[in-house]
Each structure stands twice: as structure tokens, then as C-alpha cells.
Scaffold this motif. Structure first.
Motif, PDB file in Angstrom:
ATOM      1  N   ASN A 212      41.294  40.285  32.356  1.00  0.00           N
ATOM      2  CA  ASN A 212      42.481  40.761  33.076  1.00  0.00           C
ATOM      3  C   ASN A 212      42.407  40.401  34.554  1.00  0.00           C
TER       4      ASN A 212
ATOM      5  N   SER B  73      42.697  36.488  34.936  1.00  0.00           N
ATOM      6  CA  SER B  73      44.062  36.057  34.638  1.00  0.00           C
ATOM      7  C   SER B  73      45.045  36.525  35.702  1.00  0.00           C
ATOM      8  N   SER B  74      44.872  37.743  36.178  1.00  0.00           N
ATOM      9  CA  SER B  74      45.786  38.269  37.188  1.00  0.00           C
ATOM     10  C   SER B  74      45.676  37.496  38.494  1.00  0.00           C
TER      11      SER B  74
ATOM     12  N   VAL C  36      48.137  35.118  28.621  1.00  0.00           N
ATOM     13  CA  VAL C  36      46.907  35.729  29.122  1.00  0.00           C
ATOM     14  C   VAL C  36      45.893  35.688  27.981  1.00  0.00           C
TER      15      VAL C  36
ATOM     16  N   ALA D 212      47.185  43.455  24.141  1.00  0.00           N
ATOM     17  CA  ALA D 212      46.795  43.648  25.542  1.00  0.00           C
ATOM     18  C   ALA D 212      47.189  42.443  26.390  1.00  0.00           C
ATOM     19  N   GLU D 213      47.189  41.240  25.783  1.00  0.00           N
ATOM     20  CA  GLU D 213      47.604  40.044  26.516  1.00  0.00           C
ATOM     21  C   GLU D 213      49.053  40.157  26.973  1.00  0.00           C
TER      22      GLU D 213
ATOM     23  N   LYS E 288      50.846  42.978  27.396  1.00  0.00           N
ATOM     24  CA  LYS E 288      50.991  44.030  28.412  1.00  0.00           C
ATOM     25  C   LYS E 288      50.573  43.514  29.785  1.00  0.00           C
ATOM     26  N   THR E 289      49.465  42.777  29.823  1.00  0.00           N
ATOM     27  CA  THR E 289      49.001  42.217  31.097  1.00  0.00           C
ATOM     28  C   THR E 289      49.980  41.180  31.631  1.00  0.00           C
TER      29      THR E 289
ATOM     30  N   ILE F  46      51.923  41.373  35.179  1.00  0.00           N
ATOM     31  CA  ILE F  46      51.749  40.342  36.211  1.00  0.00           C
ATOM     32  C   ILE F  46      53.122  39.881  36.715  1.00  0.00           C
TER      33      ILE F  46
END
Length: 353
Positions: free
Chosen positions: A213, A216-217, A234, A242-243, A245-246, A250
Motif C-alpha cells: 500500500n 503503490s500510494s 494496485v 484490498a487493491e 479499496k486502495t 489514491i
């Protein structure tokens, strides 16, 4: 030079458009066995619910390629086939109805094999994502630059783009990925000046939920904020939900996507008298499916909480035995501590009514 994002061509993936001035598309990849249609469809449904707009499945076997037809019937978002090494799998995937394929022309084989894939893509009007990974650069590129460099990644990618063009194909997206964040950033800055096709952006092999995270962020944040990138994935080691959501968060953080409730919460300190961590997570769960474009604050103390969260549309602040419900920094009412979450729920229940 203006915004590189808006200067790209546009491709159509099912009913989703990628490139040009179209909003950035968030995608993911299943980690089920594609041959297991039931498990694959169940995971895609969970991803759809989380906001996934395009989904990719690994196609390592002919059985997996054939399974895609049944998977596609049961899902609601465009389906992409991920192909390595065997050009026949790319052809089979398109014959079984996928909306896009991902290949690395460098490991598909001879020009004749690539040509066969291209002819099938033209027949079914399927776009191709041409992908290059920093970890699999050609030997002559590595020798030229001495190591994996941004320049080498871009040269490899553009060689493959030009090969596709020479074979009469331009319905493409391009991806250049590296597990090194700053190399990835530099490569995207470079390719954005050379490539007219939409860019699929991601930090490959980013890692587990925590490390992935962050990497990637940072990487996607820099690249997207510079106007580069048309679709993102992601990459996390774990549940692909979770990918999504992230990825969405972002985009929201960068102001590239609106809608949905944003939860802000204080980091807790010695004044905190409630279980703020549990409360903040409960609020995040509460608002996950709400369509409002608002900011909700969860603050740890009644002393500074409402004032510090003045920019929030609504919030709660905990105290000793009781807490506050507030809007735009103004206290609306006091409630018993145990009823804070329910008070917020009730207030949000008739939001915009």
C-alpha cells in the motif's frame, strides 16, 4: 506540453473507455484458479462490489481460456485475459469472449505468432495491453544500460509498440512496471512524452498489504499527479479487494475521483478516553456503501475534536461517558458514549433528505 493523460488515444474494453479525458479506471486481477469458474466468479462479484471496473484473469492453460466464456456470462464488468508464452492461449481467450488481452510480445514468440494474435484481435475488436516488466528485460537492453533503468524499460516497451504498429495494430494500451518505485516514476515520465496510447500504471510486486500500500500510494501518487496514467492496478499480496479499496482511495486523495464517504480520524493521544481505533473502524464499515460525497470525522476527545475536524461535514467526538455529535465543527448534541455510533448512523440515515 499540457496533460499527457488527456492526449492519449482511447480504447474500448467492453463498455469501459480508457484513455483521453475519460476518468481513470481501477482494475484488479483474480488470484483464484481461472478453471474454477465458481470461485473465480465469486471473487469477481466481491471485486465488483468494492468498485472494480475491469478484471483480469490468468490464462495458463487452454482449460482456463475456455472457462472465460462461462465466467463472462456471470459477471458485470469487462474481462481481460492475462497471457504469457503461448500465443494459442491468447487466440483461444478471444474466441471465448474476453474484452481485452494482456501480452508481452517479447515472450509470445516469433512475429508470425504475434501476427496471428493481432489478426484475431482485429476480428473480435479486442484491444491488447502490451506489457513490459523491469524484471524481464531483454539481455541486449540490460547490456546496453548496465542494469534495469527507466530508459531501458521505455526502450523495450516502445520497441514492442512499434512492432505491433508495423504488424498493422494500434488498438493498444501500454504498461511498464517495475518493483522499484522511483525507477517506475522515471520510466512513466519518459514514456508519457513518446507513447500515444493509454497507460496502465502500477508498481509491480509491491508486496504485502502494509508495504504494498505504501509503495503503490507513493508511486501511483507521483505518477498520477503529474497527469500520467489512464488505468491503474494496485498489486498487493493478499485479497484483491484490498487493491480496489486502495486504488479508489489514491484517486480520491489526488482529487481524481469524487463520491463516496471519506472517513478522517485523529491519531489518538493521552486525552483519548474511548476505544477510538475500534470506533473509527466501525464508522468506516458503516459508511462503506453510502453514496454521499461527504467527509465524516471520528475524533478522540471533546476538547479539540470538533474544532480540529471543522472541515468535516459531520462527525463524532468521544469523551468520558459521553460524546458529541457535530456538523461543520458546530456541536449538535451530546449523547452517551455507547450511543455515539448509533447517533451518527441515524443522522446519516436521513442525509440529503
Amino acid at each position: 506540453m499540457g496533460n499527457p493523460r488527456n492526449k492519449t488515444r482511447v480504447i474500448r474494453v467492453g463498455d469501459v473507455y480508457i484513455g483521453g479525458a475519460h476518468p481513470i479506471v481501477v482494475q484488479s486481477m483474480t488470484n483464484t484458479k481461472t478453471e474454477d469458474v465458481k470461485a473465480t466468479v465469486a471473487q469477481i462479484h466481491a471485486l465488483e462490489q468494492a468498485g472494480c471496473q475491469v478484471i483480469r484473469c490468468a490464462v495458463p492453460t487452454l482449460e482456463a481460456a475456455r472457462a472465460l466464456r462461462e465466467v463472462k456470462k456471470q459477471i458485470h464488468i469487462p474481462l481481460v485475459a492475462d497471457i504469457h508464452f503461448d500465443y494459442r492461449l491468447a487466440i483461444a481467450a478471444m474466441e471465448h469472449g474476453v474484452d481485452k488481452i494482456r501480452i508481452n510480445p517479447g515472450n509470445i514468440g516469433s512475429a508470425d505468432k504475434i501476427k496471428a494474435v493481432i489478426e484475431t484481435a482485429k476480428k473480435y475488436d479486442v484491444p491488447i495491453r502490451v506489457g513490459v516488466n523491469g524484471g524481464s528485460l531483454e539481455k541486449h537492453i540490460l547490456e546496453k544500460y548496465g542494469s534495469v533503468t527507466a530508459e531501458g524499460i521505455v526502450e523495450s516497451a516502445m520497441n514492442k509498440v512499434h512492432l505491433m504498429e508495423e504488424l498493422g495494430f494500434d488498438n493498444m494500451a501500454v504498461s511498464i512496471k517495475s518493483s522499484d518505485v522511483l525507477t517506475c516514476v522515471a520510466a512513466h515520465r519518459l514514456i508519457a512524452t513518446r507513447c500515444p496510447y493509454p497507460l496502465h500504471v502500477g508498481i509491480t510486486e509491491a508486496g504485502t498489504l502494509y508495504g504494498g500500500n505504501i509503495k503503490s500510494s507513493v508511486g501511483l501518487g507521483i505518477i498520477l499527479n503529474e497527469g500520467i496514467g489512464n488505468t491503474i492496478r494496485v498489486s498487493l499480496t493478499g485479497d484483491p479487494v484490498a487493491e480496489i479499496k486502495t486504488g479508489i482511495l489514491i484517486l480520491k486523495t489526488l482529487g481524481l475521483r469524487k463520491g463516496g464517504v471519506e472517513v478522517v480520524s485523529c491519531p489518538t493521544c493521552g486525552r483519548t478516553q474511548i476505544d477510538l481505533i475500534q470506533l473509527a473502524n466501525a464508522v468506516e464499515t458503516l459508511v462503506a456503501e453510502m453514496p454521499y460525497d461527504i467527509k465524516v470525522a471520528v475524533m478522540g476527545c471533546v476538547v479539540n475534536g470538533p474544532g480540529e475536524a471543522r472541515e468535516a461535514d459531520i462527525g463524532i467526538a468521544g469523551g468520558v461517558g459521553e460524546g458529541l455529535l457535530f456538523k461543520k465543527g458546530e456541536i449538535i448534541k451530546k449523547v452517551p458514549e455507547a450511543e455515539l455510533l448509533n447517533a451518527l448512523k441515524q443522522e446519516l440515515g436521513h442525509w440529503n433528505k
